[in-house]
Design a protein around this motif. Sequence first.
Motif, short mmCIF file in Angstrom:
data_model
loop_
_atom_site.label_atom_id
_atom_site.label_comp_id
_atom_site.label_asym_id
_atom_site.label_seq_id
_atom_site.Cartn_x
_atom_site.Cartn_y
_atom_site.Cartn_z
N GLY A 1 51.27 -62.11 0.43
CA GLY A 1 51.20 -61.94 -1.03
C GLY A 1 50.67 -60.60 -1.47
N HIS A 2 50.84 -59.56 -0.64
CA HIS A 2 50.47 -58.21 -1.10
C HIS A 2 51.30 -57.17 -0.34
N TRP A 3 51.18 -55.92 -0.75
CA TRP A 3 51.82 -54.82 -0.03
C TRP A 3 50.79 -54.18 0.90
N LEU A 4 51.33 -53.35 1.78
CA LEU A 4 50.45 -52.64 2.72
C LEU A 4 50.93 -51.18 2.77
N PHE A 5 49.98 -50.27 2.77
CA PHE A 5 50.34 -48.85 2.93
C PHE A 5 49.68 -48.31 4.19
N SER A 6 50.52 -48.01 5.18
CA SER A 6 50.01 -47.50 6.45
C SER A 6 50.14 -45.98 6.47
N TYR A 7 49.08 -45.28 6.82
CA TYR A 7 49.16 -43.83 6.94
C TYR A 7 48.60 -43.45 8.32
N THR A 8 48.74 -42.19 8.72
CA THR A 8 48.30 -41.79 10.05
C THR A 8 46.87 -41.27 10.01
N CYS A 9 45.96 -42.06 10.54
CA CYS A 9 44.55 -41.67 10.63
C CYS A 9 44.39 -40.89 11.94
N ALA A 10 43.69 -39.77 11.89
CA ALA A 10 43.60 -38.91 13.08
C ALA A 10 42.26 -39.02 13.79
N GLN A 11 41.64 -40.20 13.75
CA GLN A 11 40.36 -40.35 14.44
C GLN A 11 40.59 -40.90 15.85
N TRP A 12 40.27 -40.06 16.84
CA TRP A 12 40.55 -40.39 18.24
C TRP A 12 39.31 -40.88 18.97
N ASP A 13 39.58 -41.51 20.13
CA ASP A 13 38.55 -41.92 21.08
C ASP A 13 37.57 -42.93 20.48
N VAL A 14 38.13 -43.85 19.70
CA VAL A 14 37.33 -44.96 19.20
C VAL A 14 37.38 -46.09 20.24
N ARG A 15 36.48 -47.04 20.10
CA ARG A 15 36.45 -48.14 21.07
C ARG A 15 36.81 -49.45 20.37
N PRO A 16 37.59 -50.31 21.05
CA PRO A 16 37.99 -51.56 20.39
C PRO A 16 36.83 -52.50 20.13
N ASP A 17 35.74 -52.34 20.90
CA ASP A 17 34.60 -53.23 20.69
C ASP A 17 33.56 -52.63 19.77
N GLY A 18 33.86 -51.46 19.22
CA GLY A 18 32.89 -50.77 18.37
C GLY A 18 32.72 -51.48 17.03
N THR A 19 31.84 -50.95 16.23
CA THR A 19 31.57 -51.58 14.94
C THR A 19 32.24 -50.81 13.81
N ASP A 20 33.08 -49.83 14.18
CA ASP A 20 33.62 -48.96 13.12
C ASP A 20 35.02 -49.39 12.68
N HIS A 21 35.32 -50.71 12.75
CA HIS A 21 36.65 -51.15 12.32
C HIS A 21 36.64 -51.56 10.85
N CYS A 22 36.01 -50.70 10.08
CA CYS A 22 35.98 -50.91 8.63
C CYS A 22 36.48 -49.63 7.98
N LEU A 23 37.00 -49.78 6.80
CA LEU A 23 37.52 -48.66 6.04
C LEU A 23 36.36 -47.75 5.60
N THR A 24 36.54 -46.43 5.78
CA THR A 24 35.50 -45.50 5.33
C THR A 24 35.99 -44.77 4.07
N PRO A 25 35.08 -44.15 3.32
CA PRO A 25 35.52 -43.40 2.12
C PRO A 25 36.50 -42.29 2.49
N VAL A 26 36.31 -41.68 3.68
CA VAL A 26 37.21 -40.58 4.09
C VAL A 26 38.62 -41.11 4.29
N GLU A 27 38.74 -42.23 5.00
CA GLU A 27 40.08 -42.79 5.25
C GLU A 27 40.74 -43.24 3.95
N LEU A 28 39.94 -43.85 3.09
CA LEU A 28 40.47 -44.29 1.80
C LEU A 28 41.03 -43.08 1.02
N ALA A 29 40.27 -42.00 1.03
CA ALA A 29 40.70 -40.80 0.30
C ALA A 29 41.93 -40.18 0.94
N GLU A 30 41.95 -40.12 2.28
CA GLU A 30 43.12 -39.54 2.97
C GLU A 30 44.38 -40.34 2.67
#
Length: 367
Positions: A260-289
């Motif tokens: 029931g919504h749309w999705l907009f996917s863009y290319t985020c250029a943040q490398w070398d993240v970990r799947p078990d990390g805690t950073d799987h949330c949207l940041t202001p930088v990504e939102l702005a990009e």
Amino acid sequence: MTGTDRARRTAADHVDVAIVGAGILGCVTARETLARFPGASIAVIERDAVAAGASRRSAGLHFPRGSSAAVRAMAEHSERYYRTLKEEDPALPIFGLDTTVVAATAGADRLAEHYLPGTLHRTDRLPHGPAGRVHLPEGSGAWQVDGGQYADVHALTQCLAAQLRPAVRFLEGTRVVTVDSRPDGVGLALSSGATLTASKVLLAPGPWLKETAWQPWTAGLGLRVKKVVALHVERRPRPTDGAVVFEDDDAFLLPVHHRGHWLFSYTCAQWDVRPDGTDHCLTPVELAEARSVLDRFAPELVPLCTTGRVFCDAYSPDRVPVVRPVDDFMNVIFAGAANGSGYRLAPAIAADAARLLCPTTVPRSHP
Ligand SMILES: Cc1cc2nc3c(=O)[nH]c(=O)nc-3n(C[C@H](O)[C@H](O)[C@H](O)COP(=O)(O)OP(=O)(O)OC[C@H]3O[C@@H](n4cnc5c(N)ncnc54)[C@H](O)[C@@H]3O)c2cc1C
């Protein structure tokens, strides 16, 4: 323990094929392996639940594209595979989709090269986004593309796993702690304290490349893990709405009808993240990009984008997925690194993996 018990236990603790990771790739590979190797004993081992990794967050868009001939061939194979799957079981959550590509007209030749022959058609009809027509920036044009579809990858993966049970054993909540490759097979130590031996093992760990059980093998493949971000556009799609791919920005707008919504996917250029990390949330930088890319095509949507889905995926140096033995005895196969396209390329990767896992081989072109 009696001799019979011992024999039964030995048989239960040995499988022909062990697949590590129950994402879309692990489950499609289990299906492929069973089709090519009927009667094979197969175990799929998953540290969490079926489809709990990248497959849970996937946008699930498929379109017939590849920046190299190898990836285009994989996209073609996968498109056929999903079409057959849907024909065989119309209830599966795979949905046909009108798809329009927006790109610079100056790059039309390159665009035609990147799509499967005959699938692109120039159009004057501007694609419809969540708030009316999408704007075409100066110097760009629109093409309709055949063969687009999208899936609820989380649900699809679970449907495939349900169909495979009980022919395939699913060991969920069970992490593979070590993988010991020997000339006569492979030993797996599991977090439950149990052990399993397998004639062949497939590692399909998605972005979990750095697990100690296989890090020495994956370290030499040159793979990296990149963050993947898609914003949710809080506007309900109409039944006829389709996807719009912004070719030059590696971005797309997708009507996610089942949510029931749309999705907009863009290319985020943040490398070398970990799947078990805690950073799987949207940041202001990504939102702005993401908003600044969207602003060029559909500025009225920008205020509607405040949330999204964030995870990561494995990428290969040449942007072609990797399917290859990694141990000295050719009994442990790694498959993955689909570069943010692991839903749409999974059947082709699985076909190549199953070929390496099965004693007799059938080429990918004859699924
Ligand atoms: C936000 C987002 C949007 C995306 N959109 C698209 C799209 O539109 N189209 C597209 O084609 N692709 C898309 N992708 C990419 C696609 O989702 C992935 O490439 C694909 O899901 C990878 O599938 P997989 O089975 O290889 O990995 P995963 O789904 O990550 O599965 C790997 C599994 O291995 C398990 N595992 C890891 N370590 C162990 C261990 N030690 N023991 C046991 N199990 C283990 C994990 O728990 C996990 O469940 C997107 C990805 C994201 C994050």
